[in-house]
Design a protein around this motif. Structure first.
Motif, PDB file in Angstrom:
ATOM      1  N   VAL A 110       1.344  -8.430  -3.838  1.00 33.68           N
ATOM      2  CA  VAL A 110       1.161  -9.884  -3.765  1.00 33.68           C
ATOM      3  C   VAL A 110      -0.242 -10.131  -3.215  1.00 33.68           C
ATOM      4  O   VAL A 110      -0.683  -9.460  -2.268  1.00 33.68           O
ATOM      5  N   ARG A 111      -0.920 -11.087  -3.815  1.00 29.60           N
ATOM      6  CA  ARG A 111      -2.252 -11.466  -3.340  1.00 29.60           C
ATOM      7  C   ARG A 111      -2.250 -12.945  -2.996  1.00 29.60           C
ATOM      8  O   ARG A 111      -1.848 -13.778  -3.807  1.00 29.60           O
ATOM      9  N   TRP A 112      -2.672 -13.254  -1.780  1.00 26.16           N
ATOM     10  CA  TRP A 112      -2.701 -14.633  -1.312  1.00 26.16           C
ATOM     11  C   TRP A 112      -4.137 -15.131  -1.212  1.00 26.16           C
ATOM     12  O   TRP A 112      -5.027 -14.417  -0.717  1.00 26.16           O
ATOM     13  N   GLN A 113      -4.350 -16.362  -1.655  1.00 24.56           N
ATOM     14  CA  GLN A 113      -5.610 -17.057  -1.417  1.00 24.56           C
ATOM     15  C   GLN A 113      -5.413 -17.889  -0.154  1.00 24.56           C
ATOM     16  O   GLN A 113      -4.555 -18.782  -0.110  1.00 24.56           O
ATOM     17  N   LEU A 114      -6.176 -17.599   0.876  1.00 23.26           N
ATOM     18  CA  LEU A 114      -5.949 -18.198   2.191  1.00 23.26           C
ATOM     19  C   LEU A 114      -6.886 -19.369   2.436  1.00 23.26           C
ATOM     20  O   LEU A 114      -7.989 -19.432   1.854  1.00 23.26           O
TER      21      LEU A 114
ATOM     22  N   ARG B 102     -13.377 -14.419   4.950  1.00 21.43           N
ATOM     23  CA  ARG B 102     -12.512 -13.744   3.975  1.00 21.43           C
ATOM     24  C   ARG B 102     -11.320 -14.656   3.668  1.00 21.43           C
ATOM     25  O   ARG B 102     -10.617 -15.100   4.585  1.00 21.43           O
ATOM     26  N   ASP B 103     -11.091 -14.921   2.403  1.00 17.96           N
ATOM     27  CA  ASP B 103     -10.049 -15.885   2.054  1.00 17.96           C
ATOM     28  C   ASP B 103      -8.980 -15.297   1.147  1.00 17.96           C
ATOM     29  O   ASP B 103      -8.250 -16.024   0.473  1.00 17.96           O
ATOM     30  N   SER B 104      -8.878 -13.959   1.105  1.00 20.49           N
ATOM     31  CA  SER B 104      -7.809 -13.357   0.318  1.00 20.49           C
ATOM     32  C   SER B 104      -7.141 -12.259   1.130  1.00 20.49           C
ATOM     33  O   SER B 104      -7.753 -11.633   1.998  1.00 20.49           O
ATOM     34  N   LEU B 105      -5.870 -12.032   0.822  1.00 19.54           N
ATOM     35  CA  LEU B 105      -5.068 -11.029   1.520  1.00 19.54           C
ATOM     36  C   LEU B 105      -4.140 -10.400   0.494  1.00 19.54           C
ATOM     37  O   LEU B 105      -3.543 -11.110  -0.320  1.00 19.54           O
ATOM     38  N   THR B 106      -4.008  -9.069   0.546  1.00 22.50           N
ATOM     39  CA  THR B 106      -3.173  -8.366  -0.426  1.00 22.50           C
ATOM     40  C   THR B 106      -2.204  -7.449   0.298  1.00 22.50           C
ATOM     41  O   THR B 106      -2.568  -6.798   1.287  1.00 22.50           O
ATOM     42  N   ALA B 107      -0.960  -7.402  -0.200  1.00 20.17           N
ATOM     43  CA  ALA B 107       0.051  -6.482   0.310  1.00 20.17           C
ATOM     44  C   ALA B 107       0.592  -5.662  -0.847  1.00 20.17           C
ATOM     45  O   ALA B 107       0.826  -6.187  -1.939  1.00 20.17           O
ATOM     46  N   ILE B 108       0.805  -4.379  -0.606  1.00 22.15           N
ATOM     47  CA  ILE B 108       1.398  -3.478  -1.594  1.00 22.15           C
ATOM     48  C   ILE B 108       2.568  -2.764  -0.929  1.00 22.15           C
ATOM     49  O   ILE B 108       2.442  -2.269   0.199  1.00 22.15           O
ATOM     50  N   ALA B 109       3.709  -2.713  -1.610  1.00 18.69           N
ATOM     51  CA  ALA B 109       4.915  -2.098  -1.050  1.00 18.69           C
ATOM     52  C   ALA B 109       5.085  -0.682  -1.576  1.00 18.69           C
ATOM     53  O   ALA B 109       4.808  -0.398  -2.752  1.00 18.69           O
TER      54      ALA B 109
ATOM     55  N   THR C  52       0.633 -21.164   8.875  1.00 18.79           N
ATOM     56  CA  THR C  52       1.578 -20.342   8.124  1.00 18.79           C
ATOM     57  C   THR C  52       1.333 -20.504   6.628  1.00 18.79           C
ATOM     58  O   THR C  52       1.233 -21.628   6.125  1.00 18.79           O
ATOM     59  N   VAL C  53       1.240 -19.397   5.949  1.00 18.14           N
ATOM     60  CA  VAL C  53       1.133 -19.377   4.487  1.00 18.14           C
ATOM     61  C   VAL C  53       2.433 -18.795   3.953  1.00 18.14           C
ATOM     62  O   VAL C  53       2.842 -17.693   4.349  1.00 18.14           O
ATOM     63  N   GLU C  54       3.103 -19.520   3.084  1.00 24.19           N
ATOM     64  CA  GLU C  54       4.371 -19.049   2.556  1.00 24.19           C
ATOM     65  C   GLU C  54       4.154 -17.865   1.621  1.00 24.19           C
ATOM     66  O   GLU C  54       3.203 -17.842   0.829  1.00 24.19           O
ATOM     67  N   ALA C  55       5.041 -16.887   1.687  1.00 25.23           N
ATOM     68  CA  ALA C  55       4.907 -15.692   0.857  1.00 25.23           C
ATOM     69  C   ALA C  55       4.916 -16.044  -0.617  1.00 25.23           C
ATOM     70  O   ALA C  55       4.159 -15.461  -1.422  1.00 25.23           O
ATOM     71  N   GLU C  56       5.747 -17.011  -1.016  1.00 29.27           N
ATOM     72  CA  GLU C  56       5.876 -17.355  -2.431  1.00 29.27           C
ATOM     73  C   GLU C  56       4.644 -18.077  -2.969  1.00 29.27           C
ATOM     74  O   GLU C  56       4.533 -18.314  -4.187  1.00 29.27           O
ATOM     75  N   ALA C  57       3.691 -18.424  -2.091  1.00 32.00           N
ATOM     76  CA  ALA C  57       2.456 -19.066  -2.548  1.00 32.00           C
ATOM     77  C   ALA C  57       1.464 -18.062  -3.112  1.00 32.00           C
ATOM     78  O   ALA C  57       0.435 -18.454  -3.679  1.00 32.00           O
ATOM     79  N   GLY C  58       1.745 -16.765  -2.981  1.00 28.95           N
ATOM     80  CA  GLY C  58       0.831 -15.743  -3.466  1.00 28.95           C
ATOM     81  C   GLY C  58       0.989 -15.469  -4.950  1.00 28.95           C
ATOM     82  O   GLY C  58       1.933 -15.928  -5.608  1.00 28.95           O
ATOM     83  N   ALA C  59       0.047 -14.703  -5.485  1.00 26.58           N
ATOM     84  CA  ALA C  59       0.102 -14.248  -6.880  1.00 26.58           C
ATOM     85  C   ALA C  59       0.892 -12.949  -6.917  1.00 26.58           C
ATOM     86  O   ALA C  59       0.472 -11.932  -6.354  1.00 26.58           O
ATOM     87  N   LEU C  60       2.054 -12.962  -7.579  1.00 22.97           N
ATOM     88  CA  LEU C  60       2.976 -11.831  -7.583  1.00 22.97           C
ATOM     89  C   LEU C  60       2.690 -10.917  -8.768  1.00 22.97           C
ATOM     90  O   LEU C  60       2.410 -11.390  -9.874  1.00 22.97           O
ATOM     91  N   ALA C  61       2.778  -9.591  -8.518  1.00 25.37           N
ATOM     92  CA  ALA C  61       2.509  -8.635  -9.589  1.00 25.37           C
ATOM     93  C   ALA C  61       3.405  -7.415  -9.455  1.00 25.37           C
ATOM     94  O   ALA C  61       3.936  -7.132  -8.376  1.00 25.37           O
ATOM     95  N   ASP C  62       3.604  -6.735 -10.596  1.00 30.43           N
ATOM     96  CA  ASP C  62       4.298  -5.437 -10.620  1.00 30.43           C
ATOM     97  C   ASP C  62       5.723  -5.507 -10.096  1.00 30.43           C
ATOM     98  O   ASP C  62       6.188  -4.613  -9.383  1.00 30.43           O
ATOM     99  N   GLY C  63       6.426  -6.577 -10.439  1.00 34.90           N
ATOM    100  CA  GLY C  63       7.843  -6.671 -10.114  1.00 34.90           C
ATOM    101  C   GLY C  63       8.189  -7.483  -8.891  1.00 34.90           C
ATOM    102  O   GLY C  63       9.376  -7.650  -8.579  1.00 34.90           O
ATOM    103  N   ALA C  64       7.206  -8.006  -8.173  1.00 31.05           N
ATOM    104  CA  ALA C  64       7.508  -8.872  -7.028  1.00 31.05           C
ATOM    105  C   ALA C  64       8.147 -10.161  -7.529  1.00 31.05           C
ATOM    106  O   ALA C  64       7.727 -10.725  -8.542  1.00 31.05           O
TER     107      ALA C  64
END
Length: 655
Positions: free
Chosen positions: A499-503, A567-574, A459-471
């Motif tokens: 949010v972009r996570w380094q996994l 692959r060690d990165s993951l990105t989500a856009i809302a 499990t990777v916590e959501a808050e461990a990611g790099a937040l951008a654009d109002g996250a």
């Protein structure tokens, strides 16, 4: 003692005066089962006259102290629950409780039937007399059960802290379900040994079934909506967990000729209706324990597969056994490879503590499914799981001591051991030891007390990611939502936020399961990608709340695309609305769990795709499909063994 509270910790006792000390420790024996500590917890009391409460014949009744704490010299003292009042000699809750008395009676009944022990026969008799005294025999609450009793035998129907229902005999409860369990097994054991006592037990069990008929089964066939899903409305306290323990007693009763097949079938149908998920999707084939949540699974009281297997066998109904098979063959390997029988997967590993109640519930379920199907693969899984008692746990130390009969009260996720040895842990540790004594092959496999490797869900916590654009990171006032639990803080993403996570790096492909808070009517969509590769989109909408205790559901949702190896990165856009992301679960396509001991190594493999796993040899492997049916046996004598793994099934490699 466990009731409906997923936030409850594992049996921590409160301090009280010295009330006794443990007897001389028994010598180790060839058999694992040692009743010395449970005998120490037993007591007898002569209760005062209390309206509506009687038992079989006159004289003192058997009871059981709730908790036991260690003294500095290594002996133990027996105490009750809640704050102790020295002036009155009472506890805020009580000294003895029907939950534990019922389950201790099951221990002695099974030990008597398994070994012929006269002392266990007599102990079961006295405890069943004590249990039936706690049952309310007359009036509007007839058939229900009071939970707590003070040291002098005075009943305490409204404890502090309070239980639900309050008073504790005012409605259906976990302790009523466990009373049905004990009375059903008691009747089956005593019907030829003492027909008079068996008749009394049958009368009291029929009284309990009548209470369940008027309070629970009157809703049979009606359904309720929980976050858009239809769930049964006729489970005891809305729990497949509580209902399963009643079903164990009803199955024993019916197998001994008792007239309860209708109740047995109806309750079993309700439990089966909570089976959900598959090899790639939450909850991975498990039977969920609580009808009011799609997000909640806990190991304690998780005997749903055992109940379904036994009910299906008694009723001759394979449709009840099938969800138990899926739970055993698909969910259990996922559970073992992802961390073991935790107190709380809600849905992430929010409570990593593990207790005997949870381990025993899974062990009993595997053995019951093995007995109902004749498939030996489930016995192999049972041996791997039972190794928890011998050191294959977070502490690396044995949780059960056959020299004393004590089981620790719990092991935290960081390996901290709770060395109290209360009734619940003692009882379930002994139920497991009785099962292992009855199945020497499973016991032999369990004697591997070291976890050598585990590669499974992370499990990777959501808050461990790099937040951008109002996250933003949000820490709720309480992690508990009412039907699930945030793993801590969560990330809120307005439209356009990312949010972009380094996994953590990985050598194989992984499934990606974002844990999102889905809401009725939500227009939110999140798009997920990895280094430019589209992994899929998630809609955050869910069905109507219905009777769920909280709006929405915190759920892992599997993305369509897998994360490629390396692959060690993951990105989500809302887009479309605010997204709430709690965590990311990552599932390797092939998971493994490795235990060692006694010169042997056992590896459990689980796959979500058809593949071949390479294992260091020489070794041999048994391959089982998603129904636990053996597909092949593979032997290798070289440096490696190529062992196939069937999707949804499991492979056991021994070396």
């Amino acid at each position: 003692m466990k009731r409906r509270s997923v936030l409850m910790s594992s049996g921590l006792a409160l301090t009280a005066p010295l009330l006794g000390s443990t007897p001389a420790e028994a010598r180790p024996a060839a058999r694992l089962t040692n009743l010395a500590h449970l005998d120490f917890l037993r007591d007898r009391v002569s209760p005062p006259v209390q309206a509506g409460h009687t038992t079989y014949r006159n004289g003192p009744i058997g009871v059981l102290w709730t908790y036991a704490e260690p003294n500095p010299d290594g002996t133990y003292r027996r105490i009750g629950g809640g704050t102790y009042d020295a002036a009155t000699g009472t506890y805020g809750q009580g000294a003895y409780n029907s939950d534990d008395i019922a389950r201790a009676a099951v221990v002695y009944l099974r030990h008597w039937r398994q070994t012929g022990s006269v002392s266990s026969r007599d102990a079961s008799y006295q405890l069943l007399r004590g249990l039936t005294y706690l049952q309310t025999a007359t009036g509007p609450n007839a058939g229900n059960v009071i939970l707590w009793m003070q040291p002098d035998g005075t009943l305490h129907p409204s404890a502090d802290p309070p239980e639900q229902p309050s008073p504790s005999d005012s409605g259906p409860s976990y302790w009523l379900a466990r009373t049905v369990w004990a009375l059903g097994e008691g009747y089956a054991a005593w019907r030829t040994a003492d027909p008079g006592f068996a008749t009394f037990l049958r009368q009291r069990l029929d009284l309990a079934i009548t209470a369940l008929d008027r309070q629970v089964l009157t809703r049979y066939g009606t359904w309720q909506t929980v976050d858009g899903r239809r769930t049964p409305a006729w489970l005891i306290v809305d729990g497949a967990d509580a209902t399963a323990e009643a079903v164990l007693g009803l199955a024993a009763y019916c197998s001994a000729g008792g007239p309860a097949r209708r109740a047995l079938r109806q309750f079993a149908e309700g439990i089966a209706a909570l089976a959900d998920g598959g090899v790639r999707t939450w909850p991975f084939g498990a039977v969920l324990p609580w009808a009011l949540s799609l997000s909640d699974w806990h190991a304690w009281a998780s005997q749903m597969p055992a109940a379904l297997a036994r009910a299906g066998a008694v009723l001759g109904d394979g449709s009840l056994i099938r969800p138990a098979v899926t739970d055993a063959a698909t969910f259990t390997p996922w559970l073992l490879t992802s961390g073991g029988p935790d107190n709380g997967r809600l849905p992430t590993r929010t409570d990593k503590s593990q207790i005997a109640y949870g381990v025993d519930s899974r062990l009993q379920s595997l053995l019951a499914v093995a007995a109902a199907t004749g498939r030996t693969g489930f016995r192999r899984l049972a041996g791997i799981l039972a190794a928890w008692y011998f050191g294959a746990n977070a502490s690396g130390a044995p949780a059960y001591d056959p020299a004393t009969g004590r089981t620790v009260d719990g092991i935290a996720g960081d390996g901290t051991v709770n060395h109290n040895a209360g009734a619940e842990s003692t009882i379930h540790g002994l139920l497991s030891m009785l099962a292992l004594d009855a199945h020497p092959d499973v016991a032999a496999a369990a004697r591997q007390g070291h976890i050598a490797d585990r590669v499974g869900s992370t499990t990777v916590e959501a808050e461990a990611g790099a937040l951008a654009d109002g996250a933003t990171v949000v820490t709720p006032p309480s992690a508990w939502t009412g039907e699930s639990q945030f793993s801590g803080s969560y990330v809120q993403m307005p439209p356009g936020a990312s949010v972009r996570w380094q996994l953590p790096p990985h050598t194989q492909d992984r499934l990606v399961l974002p844990v999102i808070n889905r809401q009725p009517g939500s227009t939110t969509v999140t798009r997920w990608s990895a280094a430019g590769r589209d992994l899929g989109t998630l809609r955050h909408q869910i069905g109507a709340q219905g009777v769920s205790p909280a709006p929405g559901a915190l759920l892992p949702v599997t993305l369509a695309g897998s994360l490629p190896a390396g692959r060690d990165s993951l990105t989500a856009i809302a887009t479309g609305g605010d997204a709430v992301v709690d965590a990311i679960m990552l599932e390797p396509l092939v998971s493994r769990y490795v235990i060692t001991g006694g010169g042997h190594t056992t590896t459990l493999l689980r796959s979500v795709t058809r593949t071949t796993a390479t294992v260091a040899g020489p070794a041999e492997a048994d391959v089982y499909d998603a129904a636990g049916i053996q597909q092949s046996h593979v032997t290798g004598h070289g440096p490696t063994l190529r062992a196939p793994v069937v999707p949804g099934g499991f492979t056991v490699v021994t070396a």
